[in-house]
Design a protein around this motif. Structure first.
Motif, mmCIF file in Angstrom:
data_model
loop_
_atom_site.group_PDB
_atom_site.id
_atom_site.type_symbol
_atom_site.label_atom_id
_atom_site.label_comp_id
_atom_site.label_asym_id
_atom_site.label_seq_id
_atom_site.Cartn_x
_atom_site.Cartn_y
_atom_site.Cartn_z
ATOM 1 N N VAL A 194 -18.562 -13.963 -21.211
ATOM 2 C CA VAL A 194 -17.131 -14.132 -21.462
ATOM 3 C C VAL A 194 -16.694 -15.380 -20.710
ATOM 4 N N HIS A 208 -15.362 -8.423 -29.981
ATOM 5 C CA HIS A 208 -14.187 -8.142 -30.815
ATOM 6 C C HIS A 208 -12.922 -8.130 -29.960
ATOM 7 N N PRO A 209 -11.827 -8.706 -30.460
ATOM 8 C CA PRO A 209 -10.578 -8.701 -29.672
ATOM 9 C C PRO A 209 -10.163 -7.298 -29.236
ATOM 10 N N PHE A 241 -11.976 -6.507 -26.020
ATOM 11 C CA PHE A 241 -11.348 -7.199 -24.888
ATOM 12 C C PHE A 241 -10.102 -6.452 -24.445
ATOM 13 N N GLU A 242 -9.268 -6.061 -25.427
ATOM 14 C CA GLU A 242 -8.016 -5.395 -25.071
ATOM 15 C C GLU A 242 -8.283 -4.046 -24.412
ATOM 16 N N ASP A 279 -7.514 -10.541 -21.884
ATOM 17 C CA ASP A 279 -6.659 -11.129 -22.908
ATOM 18 C C ASP A 279 -7.507 -11.947 -23.891
ATOM 19 N N PRO A 280 -7.596 -11.494 -25.149
ATOM 20 C CA PRO A 280 -8.458 -12.207 -26.106
ATOM 21 C C PRO A 280 -7.919 -13.584 -26.502
ATOM 22 N N GLU A 281 -6.673 -13.879 -26.145
ATOM 23 C CA GLU A 281 -6.174 -15.229 -26.411
ATOM 24 C C GLU A 281 -6.615 -16.196 -25.318
ATOM 25 N N TRP A 295 -9.583 -15.586 -23.384
ATOM 26 C CA TRP A 295 -11.030 -15.548 -23.176
ATOM 27 C C TRP A 295 -11.748 -15.252 -24.485
ATOM 28 N N GLN A 296 -12.916 -15.830 -24.632
ATOM 29 C CA GLN A 296 -13.777 -15.522 -25.778
ATOM 30 C C GLN A 296 -15.146 -15.158 -25.227
#
Lengths: 785, 331
Positions: free
Chosen positions: B219, B281-282, B285-286, B291-293, B295-296
């Motif tokens: 991540v 998948h977002p 993460f959630e 925060d998927p915005e 981190w990827q």
């Protein structure tokens, strides 16, 4: 999911090229090709023949002799290993000189002394069906001697067997696969509207549907067909069904399956005369309600199952899973209600699983069928049925439940590129999406754009779903590969390093790592002398896998017994593994244990091992306290302490336990809670410069009562010897009549040393005396002269 | 008084007569010791006139030197003979060995497991662990498998009788460790998680109810699918060696999107399906509080057992669990 190239081409005629390349293209689209088969080829030389007679082979049981007429009126003898044909059956005969699709050449040859003039073929041998069920029995009415391909209308074709992921409901149909493949190949894809001629009384006057469970049933479409065919389906249709693994049954069933495979919409037919007033209803079943399904089995339902009911509210179908017996089509059926509906995927999945009725239909409903395809599916059925003489009543009943709003997703082009690692423009993205039905409204270069999700992609609902589609259609293989760099230094944790040090020490000592299964059978713990209280597995396949272990002992005992039974005694094994001793919070307590089993060794071998291990791991104050331990020899067992904290047990396996495992040698045992051990006080003592001055050794022998352990005496000496005592070690133990019952002699070497000076005789003598007095007064011991 | 020449002759005679180093030592004492004729002769020199003393002294010195040489030579001879005799007496047949203690062997699974850990540690990863008995939440819920989701059927899950029915299970994959790491560690995250997993499966040559997997999770700010493909390729080269390459094919897992299968190509061209992977998948993460915005990430996982079979040329998974010493001792 099996698809034929010829069938795909009905939706995209320009799909062409090397089948191997097409297969790779499909795999790169996420439709992994598990098998690629060329069918309908290599059938030259295979002709229609009639069975004239069958006779036993005089010298063989597993083959018999079959006389066939291959069109010339002569009886031709063939040896055959299948027995499923009867006199008068038509069968495929591979004549002498034929090369089979698999490459085998048919020659005239003797089998156990009898001539065989060719070979009768099974369906699998000629690419018509999966089953090796015996010789393919052909329908009557074919002319003898005619080539099989010509007689059956078989054309060369390519069969792709695809692995379709759960998120691809659309790819459970020929149409859906063709759409994807055409998009990737950049060739046109089209769905031709079926032509349906309508006649007679309208469907609406003859039938009706009411939906009482609108969440479960979003849409329910009906067409009414009359004059339905009662015989077999046309050969071309039967051939296609056979090729994709579906056995042809009769025209109505085959039509239903054909439409399902082609468009992905499962459908069902009711004998209209058996449905009072043509009235159908949809509701959830009542708990305990019963109905007989098509397979003749009476099913007891729950309120989680959806049913189709008749005018009298009686279940006549298990929605989306299996029809009911009471309205089944028969040879007398004149008119049918044709149903095509959309059912809630989760409900269908639950019902199908609970009743063990997974089918091609339920597999499609579970993934989520396309509610918008229902009219097309009904029309396609009607069109195909019309070719067999059926007529279609005017109109279609289209009842709807809760139809969800179409989904539009906002997509940020820079987000797409950021996730995929690509550099695509918004136009490039939309040109990848449009051909698979994702309609895009662009907002200019670099701007967000809206994407309307097609009705057949229920799995897609968010931006990331669309990003995946862009990546999939672009091709993962085209994405530039990069390796992310981290500032973090890679490392093992201290626990992981310690585990490796233990493994290295034990293997260096000649002990091999074993890996017993972590499951136990009922009674295994008791057999090993342990309490029978492991956590139980709710749904084990076999009793041997029904209990989680509370100790590593049963597994390692079994390993020793296994080797002993194969004439390997004296094995030394260890295991590091998790156990569940019982208790816990949100989750059961889980401990990592280390166990060592030393077959052919006495208990003290385990003590030695423990001491070496403790020294290796710099365990402070490792100790052993004699005392009984469950499953161990009561007089040869003890608990293990690290800095006063209990961390395990050691000793010898109880002879009774050894008997139960049929082990004939002594077995030493050590089991440690690795977590407790490694968290106990550890660490190297501060460095001390080795003394430059000579040391003095003193040997002392005491007679000591048996209850006092040698360790306790050593500890007393160590304490009494003070700073000058560098080490104390036991070097001799003996028992004799002179010493008396219940006592033995323990002899220790004491080494005295100072880092500051050479010790003089008086100092050593004084220290020696202090040690003697401490032992004799503390332990009811006597110094031996 | 004996003539110096006579002393030399006598010394030679006695030295030759000595057959051991001890005898020679006695000869040395007799010929050159305090009571020897040589010492007596030296003492007698004092009674001579200076000229005669000088002459006789020189003669004595010459004799002494000759005697020393004779004794040294004889000593060397006898020492060599003694050493030769000792060595001959000590001769051993080095194949007369009755004992060969067993070697200890690490299990092939552990060997493979450690090799994999080492490759990833070399690439900058840490090694994470998690419980084998897991909650339904970490095994499925946190990984974007909602209750009743058909994808749960892809896993033939074994449950245990603990807590509410259906809440506690034997983990079906190592992926719950992903969720646990993300909950407990701020990104950036670079970890692998090897571990034991369970499925309701009948034991045969290619299936066991117990097996081992290794999971990878990265991540970071701008982690991409290209990074995933590059990482798989780098791992392939590091673990399998030169001539091996990898590819990604689109696939489906609830906890990653886009998802892929990854295959390894052997130098002979054959492809081997190795494992699954994808972008985190977002929803995952959630569920884990990331925060998927911001981190990827990507994740990948594959079986250790099958790698061990391939690496050691074993054709049946069940062999790994027999604990037959004739099996364990080969690796």
């Amino acid at each position: 999911m099996k698809v034929l190239l010829s069938w795909l081409r009905e939706f995209a005629p320009d799909i062409d090229g090397d089948p191997e390349h097409l297969a790779e293209t499909l795999s790169n689209l996420g439709l992994a090709v598990e098998e690629l088969a060329h069918i309908g080829q290599g059938l030259d030389g295979i002709v229609i023949a009639e069975v004239l007679a069958t006779r036993p082979h005089p010298d063989a049981d597993r083959i018999h002799l079959v006389d066939v007429d291959a069109g010339d009126g002569e009886a031709l003898q063939v040896c055959c290993g299948a027995f499923n044909m009867a006199v008068g059956d038509l069968v495929p005969l591979a004549t002498v000189g034929t090369t089979m699709p698999g490459g085998m050449e048919i020659a005239r040859r003797k089998m156990r002394g009898q001539w065989s003039n060719g070979m009768l073929c099974s369906g699998a041998e000629i690419g018509m069906g999966d089953a090796h069920e015996g010789i393919l029995i052909l329908d009557g009415g074919l002319s003898l001697g005619v080539p099989l391909a010509e007689a059956l209308g078989i054309h060369p074709d390519v069969l792709f067997d695809l692995e379709v992921n759960p998120n691809r409901p659309d790819a459970m149909s020929v149409m859906g696969v063709a759409r994807d493949l055409a998009a990737r190949l950049g060739v046109p894809f089209m769905v031709t509207a079926p032509r349906v001629e309508e006649t007679g009384t309208s469907a609406a006057e003859r039938s009706s549907v009411s939906i009482a469970s609108p969440h479960f049933c979003r849409r329910f479409g009906i067409r009414v067909l009359d004059n339905v065919p009662s015989g077999a389906s046309p050969r071309w249709m039967a051939n296609r069904l056979l090729a994709v693994g579906q056995r042809p049954i009769n025209a109505v069933v085959d039509l239903s399956n054909y439409v399902m495979f082609e468009l992905g919409q499962p459908n069902h037919t009711y004998d209209l005369d058996l449905v009072p007033d043509g009235e159908l209803g949809v509701r959830m079943a009542r708990t305990g309600e019963q109905m007989v399904t098509l397979d003749g089995v009476e099913r007891t339902l729950t309120e989680d199952d959806g049913v189709i009911v008749n005018r009298d509210d009686e279940p006549i179908g298990l929605a989306g899973v299996m029809g009911g017996a009471s309205t089944e089509i028969s040879a007398d059926t004149q008119s049918v209600l044709l149903e095509a509906a959309w059912w809630d995927p989760m409900t269908i999945a639950r019902t199908a699983r609970r009743l063990g009725l997974r089918s091609e239909a339920s597999a499609r409903f579970e993934r989520g069928a396309d509610p918008d395809i229902i009219p097309l599916a009904l029309d396609r059925f009607a069109e195909l049925a019309a070719a067999l003489g059926a007529t279609t009543a005017p109109g279609m009943i289209d009842a709807t439940g809760n139809r969800p709003e179409p989904i539009t997703v906002r997509v940020r082009p820079q987000r797409v590129n950021s996730v995929l690692g690509t550099d695509l423009s918004a136009d490039e993205m939309t040109s990848l999406l449009e051909p698979i039905g994702f309609v895009c409204e662009t907002g200019g270069d670099g701007q967000d754009f809206g994407v309307s999700i097609p009705s057949w992609r229920i799995d897609s609902a968010t931006e990331i779903d669309v990003i995946e589609e862009v990546g999939r259609l672009h091709g993962y293989f085209k994405i530039a590969r990069t390796v992310p760099v981290t500032e973090q230094a890679g490392a093992l944790t201290s626990r992981q390093r310690d585990r490796r040090r233990i493994q290295a020490l034990l293997t260096g000592m000649g002990i091999t790592e074993a890996m017993p299964l972590p499951f136990l059978a009922p009674g295994d713990l008791a057999r090993a002398g342990l309490g029978d209280d492991g956590i139980t597995v709710t749904n084990p396949l076999v009793a041997e896998e029904s209990i989680m272990r509370t100790s590593l002992r049963p597994g390692l005992l079994k390993a020793v017994a296994y080797n002993a039974a194969r004439r390997t005694t004296g094995v030394s094994l260890f295991e590091i593994g998790r156990i569940n001793p019982g208790g816990g919070g949100d989750l059961p307590d889980e401990h990592e244990h280390l166990a060592v089993i030393l077959a052919g060794k006495e208990a003290t071998a385990a003590t030695t091992l423990w001491r070496r291990l403790a020294r290796h791991l710099a365990v402070t104050h490792p100790g052993v306290v004699n005392g009984p331990v469950d499953g161990l020899h009561p007089g040869r067992s003890g608990s293990v302490l690290a800095y006063g904290v209990p961390v395990g047990a050691l000793g010898e396996i109880d002879p009774q336990v050894l008997g139960a495992y049929e082990i004939d040698e002594r077995v030493a045992w050590l089991e440690l809670d690795l977590g407790a051990l490694l968290e106990a006080d550890r660490g190297l003592a501060p460095y001390r410069t080795p003394s430059r001055y000579p040391s003095s050794d003193v040997d002392l022998a005491f007679t000591v009562p048996d209850e006092v352990s040698a360790d306790e005496v050593a500890a007393t000496i160590a304490l009494a010897g003070g700073e000058l005592l560098a080490s104390v070690s036991l070097f001799d133990v003996f028992r004799s009549e002179q010493l008396g019952e219940g006592r033995r002699s323990l002899a220790y070497t004491l080494r005295f040393e100072s880092v500051a000076r050479t010790l003089n005789d008086a100092e050593v003598a004084a220290a020696r005396q202090t040690c003697i007095e401490a032992v004799t007064t503390t332990h009811n011991a006597a110094l031996r002269g | 008084m004996a003539e110096p020449e006579q002393l030399v002759v006598e010394a030679e005679r006695q030295a030759v007569a000595a057959t051991t180093l001890d005898e020679l030592s006695a000869v040395r004492t007799a010929i050159t010791g305090k009571r020897s004729p040589l010492v007596a002769a030296r003492k007698a020199l004092g009674d001579l006139e200076p000229d005669a003393r000088k002459q006789a002294g020189q003669a004595l010195n010459a004799a002494k030197a000759a005697i020393d040489e004779i004794l040294s030579a004889r000593e060397a001879e006898l020492a060599a003979a003694a050493r030769a005799a000792q060595l001959a007496a000590e001769r051993l047949d080095l194949t007369e060995v009755t004992e060969l203690p067993a070697d200890g062997h690490l299990h092939v699974i552990t060997q493979t497991w450690q090799e994999l850990e080492d490759v990833f540690v070399g690439m900058g990863y840490r090694v994470a662990e998690g419980p084998e008995i897991e909650s339904e939440w970490y095994n499925f819920g946190a990984l974007n498998f909602p209750l009743g989701h058909p994808a749960r059927d892809m896993y033939d899950t074994l449950y245990v009788d603990y807590g509410e029915p259906g809440t506690t299970l034997l983990r079906t994959h190592t992926s719950p460790v992903q969720a646990r790491v993300m909950e407990n560690q701020e990104p950036p995250i670079y970890v692998v998680a090897p571990g034991r997993c369970f499925r309701q499966d009948t034991a045969d040559a290619t299936h066991m109810p117990v097996f081992h997997q290794i999971e990878g999770l990265v991540v970071d700010r701008d982690t991409t699918l290209g990074d995933l493909a590059g990482t798989i390729e780098a791992f392939t080269a590091a673990y399998f060696g030169p001539g091996f390459s990898s590819r990604l094919r689109p696939s489906y897992f609830p906890f990653t999107e886009p998802s892929a299968e990854f295959d390894i190509q052997r130098p002979d061209g054959a492809w081997l399906e190795l494992g699954g992977c994808g972008m985190v998948h977002p929803n995952v993460f959630e569920a884990c509080g990331i925060d998927p915005e911001q981190w990827q990430g990507f994740a990948f996982g594959f079986g250790i057992d099958r790698l061990a079979l391939i690496r050691f040329g074993i054709d049946d998974l069940r062999e790994l669990w027999t604990n037959d010493i004739r099996f364990l001792g080969q690796f």
